[in-house]
Design an enzyme around this catalytic site. Structure first.
Site, PDB file in Angstrom:
ATOM      1  N   LYS A 111       0.854  -1.179   0.000  1.00 47.71           N
ATOM      2  CA  LYS A 111       0.000   0.000   0.000  1.00 47.71           C
ATOM      3  C   LYS A 111       0.892   1.232   0.000  1.00 47.71           C
ATOM      4  O   LYS A 111       1.899   1.273   0.721  1.00 47.71           O
ATOM      5  CB  LYS A 111      -0.915  -0.022   1.236  1.00 47.71           C
ATOM      6  CG  LYS A 111      -1.933   1.111   1.285  1.00 47.71           C
ATOM      7  CD  LYS A 111      -2.864   0.966   2.484  1.00 47.71           C
ATOM      8  CE  LYS A 111      -3.886   2.097   2.544  1.00 47.71           C
ATOM      9  NZ  LYS A 111      -4.822   1.941   3.682  1.00 47.71           N
TER      10      LYS A 111
ATOM     11  N   SER B 289     -10.270  -0.242   6.940  1.00 45.21           N
ATOM     12  CA  SER B 289      -9.646  -0.088   5.626  1.00 45.21           C
ATOM     13  C   SER B 289      -8.936  -1.320   5.091  1.00 45.21           C
ATOM     14  O   SER B 289      -8.462  -1.318   3.971  1.00 45.21           O
ATOM     15  CB  SER B 289      -8.667   1.091   5.640  1.00 45.21           C
ATOM     16  OG  SER B 289      -9.366   2.307   5.673  1.00 45.21           O
TER      17      SER B 289
ATOM     18  N   SER C 257      -9.748   2.240   2.791  1.00 45.25           N
ATOM     19  CA  SER C 257      -8.824   2.962   1.942  1.00 45.25           C
ATOM     20  C   SER C 257      -7.837   2.052   1.207  1.00 45.25           C
ATOM     21  O   SER C 257      -7.185   2.473   0.258  1.00 45.25           O
ATOM     22  CB  SER C 257      -8.044   3.976   2.787  1.00 45.25           C
ATOM     23  OG  SER C 257      -7.231   3.304   3.746  1.00 45.25           O
TER      24      SER C 257
END
Length: 492
Positions: A79, A178, A154
């Site tokens: 990420k 998330s 997210s």
């Protein structure tokens, strides 16, 4: 071999160990898939092909020399919230579009030590603030199951690369759901560990008392391999807990389902926005667990209505404090030709931050301002303690707590949910972060539109092994985690 992307992490490690394929061949296979498919999904912000091939060659040399670890040569995607030395780290924001980190996050460094090959950095909601991955400066990521749908957020890019078979597993972060919500939307397994289990050093902060890194993959077994790398104390992170780390892979069958007490909070199944298909699939999965020996026990979580307002005071307050460092002076985006220092601050921040980030900074700054700090922020912290106590009381009579991971399946891209509608979609996930508990999402079927549905299991502190074990056994008896989106079936 043209189907390397269909292999589990265990199968990849065995294939590499038995020289069925090399780390370079495996890495080249994934890079070709990324080149062919990622334009449709928009999951990667940065592809590090040259570095990945160099890491793969080093992994092959290490294996030849007899010094390889279990995961040496296995590719991974990070990420884009984890700092990576010499590689752009953006947190999905214009503010950091030009930021090249001078150091590695601990999670990234541990991955390198384990011999993992970094394919690249993946898209996300800006500064991890969002549930759709649409707020990214680099454009919306698409859900591999339906390209007109969001992958969740997210950690939407992390979910999308695994669901499209553009990486075998990925790192994610979870501040209010998330990891679990995008895992639910994309038909994956995703684990949010206990707060303090995984180092936050080098992980760009959103809300420091809530943020936690974790693994995202197809199965609990795949997640266990990555947890063996990620977990553990880190002296560089003052919130990291000094506690022995389990061998999560070895413990996959360590929890017996016979007599396992699963708490069913009646408040969770009466939420107004809970979609009928989601409720039905979750209930079917609980029935399956009961058939396997688990005992379903109704529990009360009386603080449910306080989750959203409490979270959306504490998280923005911490974001307001954390994001004050982006001032146009030290690093990151800087406006052109500022008239004076005030103009520099105002324009750098208003031009560098997107609308959702600005909204949360404003809410947080208001909650922390003189005259409102005691009325809002302090009160929210007191309610947070009550939420934690609510869970601990429930854990006196049950081993794990079950819930949907999200009240709906994936939204359409551009659905333009109001901020309040989007925040209410976090109802099942945010309390776990407020209490610091571990929780996992497991895929349990599909709705009428063939969109994945997720079951969330919440554990008591430090029970990651138990959660992975329960889901692993469920996945031995079902095949939802093996289902693939059409785009994932495309061969490179």
């Amino acid at each position: 071999m043209t189907d390397l992307h269909r292999l589990s992490i265990r199968e990849l490690t065995e294939g590499l160990a038995n020289a069925k394929f090399s780390a370079r061949e495996l890495t080249e296979h994934y890079l070709k898939r990324i080149e062919k498919i990622d334009a449709q999904v928009n999951a990667y912000v940065t592809v590090t092909a040259e570095q990945a091939l160099a890491q793969a060659d080093a992994a092959d040399a290490l294996r030849q020399a007899g010094g390889a670890g279990v995961l040496t040569g296995v590719p991974i995607a990070h990420k884009d919230i984890f700092c990576t030395q010499g590689i752009k780290t953006t947190a999905g924001s214009k503010m950091l579009d030009n930021f090249i980190s001078p150091y590695d996050a601990t999670v990234v460094a541990k991955g390198k030590t384990a011999g993992l090959v970094t394919l690249g950095k993946v898209n996300m909601d800006e500064f991890a603030m969002g549930s759709t991955s649409e707020s990214s400066y680099f454009g919306a990521t698409k859900n591999p199951w339906a390209l007109d749908r969001v992958p969740g957020g997210s950690s939407g890019g992390s979910a999308a690369v695994v669901a499209a078979d553009l990486a075998p597993f990925a790192t994610g972060t979870d501040t209010g759901g998330s990891i679990r919500q995008p895992a639910s939307f994309c038909g994956l397994t995703g684990l949010k560990p206990t707060y303090g289990r995984v180092s936050r050093f080098g992980m760009i902060a959103y809300a420091s008392s809530l943020d936690q890194g974790g693994p995202m993959a197809r199965s609990a077994e795949d997640c266990a391999y990555l947890m063996n790398v990620m977990a553990g104390h880190d002296a560089k992170d003052s919130t990291s807990v000094e506690k022995d780390v389990d061998d999560y892979v070895a413990n996959l069958n360590g929890t017996s389902l016979k007599g396992l007490r699963i708490g069913i909070p009646k408040q969770y199944f009466n939420v107004a926005g809970l979609a009928a298909d989601v409720k039905a699939r979750v209930e079917e999965s609980l029935k399956k667990l009961a058939e396997m020996g688990a005992i379903l026990v109704e529990v009360d979580l009386n603080m449910t209505e306080a989750y959203v307002p409490t979270y959306y005071l504490i998280a923005p307050a911490e974001a307001s404090s954390n994001l004050s460092r982006y001032d146009g002076v030290r690093y990151g985006y800087r406006c052109e030709d500022p008239k004076d220092i005030l103009d520099l601050y105002k324009r750098s921040r208003s031009e560098g931050f997107g609308a959702e980030v600005q909204r949360r900074i404003l809410i947080g700054t208001y909650a922390l301002s003189a005259g409102y700090y005691d009325a809002y922020y302090v009160k929210a912290q007191k309610v947070r303690r009550l939420i934690q106590q609510d869970f601990l009381k429930a854990f006196e009579s049950v081993d794990v707590i079950a819930a949907p991971s999200a009240p709906t399946t994936a939204y359409r891209i551009g659905a333009n949910l109001s901020p309040v509608e989007m925040y209410l979609g976090d109802i099942y996930t945010i309390a776990v972060n407020l209490a610091g508990l571990p929780a996992i999402n497991a895929p349990v079927g599909f709705d009428k539109d063939n969109l994945p549905v997720g079951l969330q299991l919440i554990g008591n502190y430090w029970s990651e092994s138990q959660l992975l074990s329960v889901v692993h056994q469920y996945q031995q008896a079902t095949d939802w985690h093996t289902k693939r989106a059409a785009i994932a079936e495309e061969n490179a």
